[in-house]
Design an enzyme around this catalytic site. Structure first.
Site, PDB file in Angstrom:
ATOM      1  N   SER A  81       1.876  -5.128   2.594  1.00  0.00           N
ATOM      2  CA  SER A  81       1.284  -3.444   2.594  1.00  0.00           C
ATOM      3  C   SER A  81       0.423  -3.312   1.227  1.00  0.00           C
ATOM      4  CB  SER A  81       2.539  -2.760   2.490  1.00  0.00           C
ATOM      5  OG  SER A  81       3.331  -2.755   1.324  1.00  0.00           O
ATOM      6  N   HIS A  92      -3.065  -4.053   2.663  1.00  0.00           N
ATOM      7  CA  HIS A  92      -3.393  -3.175   3.674  1.00  0.00           C
ATOM      8  C   HIS A  92      -3.795  -1.979   2.889  1.00  0.00           C
ATOM      9  CE1 HIS A  92      -2.006  -4.119   7.629  1.00  0.00           C
ATOM     10  NE2 HIS A  92      -0.818  -4.401   7.258  1.00  0.00           N
TER      11      HIS A  92
HETATM   12 ZN   LIG Z   1       7.039  -5.074   0.284  1.00  0.00          ZN
END
Ligand SMILES: [Zn+2]
Ligand SMILES: [Zn+2]
Length: 357
Positions: free
Chosen positions: A44, A47
């Protein structure tokens, strides 16, 4: 503390991430200031580097370190203790917080995401006392920083309803897929097949407990499962998060099978509703974890019942992280990347970053 600023990995705007000086946060009531000794890079984080969903912030939500200062009303912790913490800071008193699930607290703040000057890729991070855990003796700071992704995997394994006779297929051997494989084996699942197109990730999966691996580009999962098991999986854990991967899971499952969707699907897509209907499948979404997942992970690490260490492929100083995040934005063979925020020098120091524990 005399210092007022610290080095931190700061995401200024999409694609622009740098090591800069930020003010050291000060602990408010029920908060704890931690000197970070190790922090893990998450999918993430990569991301976030490219989305517009995030305000300027210090990234990093998987970390462990030593308490340096506590705020008002902190009684259970004191300076010098080794801790790790959930990256969600709740009010500590609402029903969600009381039940150990602060992510649904109406006042929740996300460390490394929605708090402008607070994240794990920094020399210091602020955590909430209700989400903080003492790290047991025998669990080093690198393992403690891996509790966050391991807790994600534990919850997924729990939702999969692990049983000894089960045939489990894990789609994707990134850190979350690998963490799920670790738990599936620890919880007694007999058959854990991991699918990933990258050979080095398949090798990681094997060293972490997968009973078999498959390259989905080489043969269809149906053919492989048929040859390997003589049938279809009982449960599929989707850890890819790309368009097509939910349909991939529902297509391969056996009737009454269960799909645990763990990937973060950022792109809108059409998925088949007919496939899960015709086979009466269960679809379960899984996000993060609750406090018992953290506690149990720490206990299992302390008792050496699980060993996630083979997941780590890179150990970096903080100054090496901006480049690494850009590299990880492209197809790559990285496994888990661990960062030592105490290493911020811009000059190379041989292999110092790789032997800090
Ligand atoms: Zn994580
Ligand atoms: Zn709350």
């Amino acid at each position: 503390m005399e210092r007022s600023s610290m080095a931190a990995l700061y995401l200024r705007k999409p694609g622009d991430v740098q090591i800069i000086q930020r003010p050291i946060p000060r602990p408010g009531p029920e908060q704890i200031l931690v000197r970070v000794e190790c922090a893990g890079v998450c999918g993430s984080d990569v991301h976030l580097l490219h989305t517009h969903q995030c305000k300027a912030t210090i990234l990093g939500h998987e970390f462990a370190g030593v308490v340096v200062q506590v705020g008002e009303n902190v009684e259970r912790f004191q300076p010098g203790q080794r801790v790790c913490a959930m990256p969600t800071m709740g009010c500590g008193h609402c029903n969600h917080c009381a039940s150990g699930d602060p992510k649904y607290c109406p006042h929740v703040q996300a460390i490394g995401l929605s708090m402008p000057d607070n994240g794990g890729f920094a020399e210091y991070v602020l955590v909430g006392q209700h989400e903080t855990f003492l790290v047991p003796d025998g669990v080093d700071m690198e393992l403690a920083a891996m509790v966050e992704p391991l807790a994600v995997g534990l919850k997924q394994a729990q939702l999969a309803g692990c049983t000894p006779g089960q045939k489990m297929l894990i789609l994707g051997a990134g850190p979350i897929g690998l963490a799920t494989a670790v738990w599936a084996r620890a919880l007694g699942v007999g058959q854990v097949l991991v699918s990933d197109p990258v050979a080095s990730r398949r090798a990681l999966a094997q060293s972490l407990g997968a009973t078999a691996v498959v390259d989905p580009g080489k043969e269809t999962l149906e053919v492989h499962c048929e040859r390997h098991w003589g049938g279809r999986p009982d449960v599929v854990i989707e850890c890819i998060g790309k368009p097509g991967s939910i349909d991939m899971g529902t297509a391969i499952l056996k009737p009454y099978g269960r799909l645990v969707v763990a990937g973060v699907h950022m792109e809108a897509e059409q998925v088949s509703r007919l496939l899960p209907f015709t086979k009466e499948l269960q679809l379960i979404y899984s996000r993060m974890y609750e406090k018992p997942h953290y506690q149990h992970t720490l206990e299992m690490l302390a008792q050496r019942r699980i060993d996630p260490r083979p997941m780590v492929t890179h150990r970096l100083g903080l100054h090496e992280l901006p480049d690494a995040l850009h590299t990880m934005s492209r197809p790559n063979t990285f496994g888990k990347v661990m960062v030592d925020p105490r290493q911020v020098q811009t000059t190379r120091q041989g292999t110092a970053a790789s032997n800090h524990h």
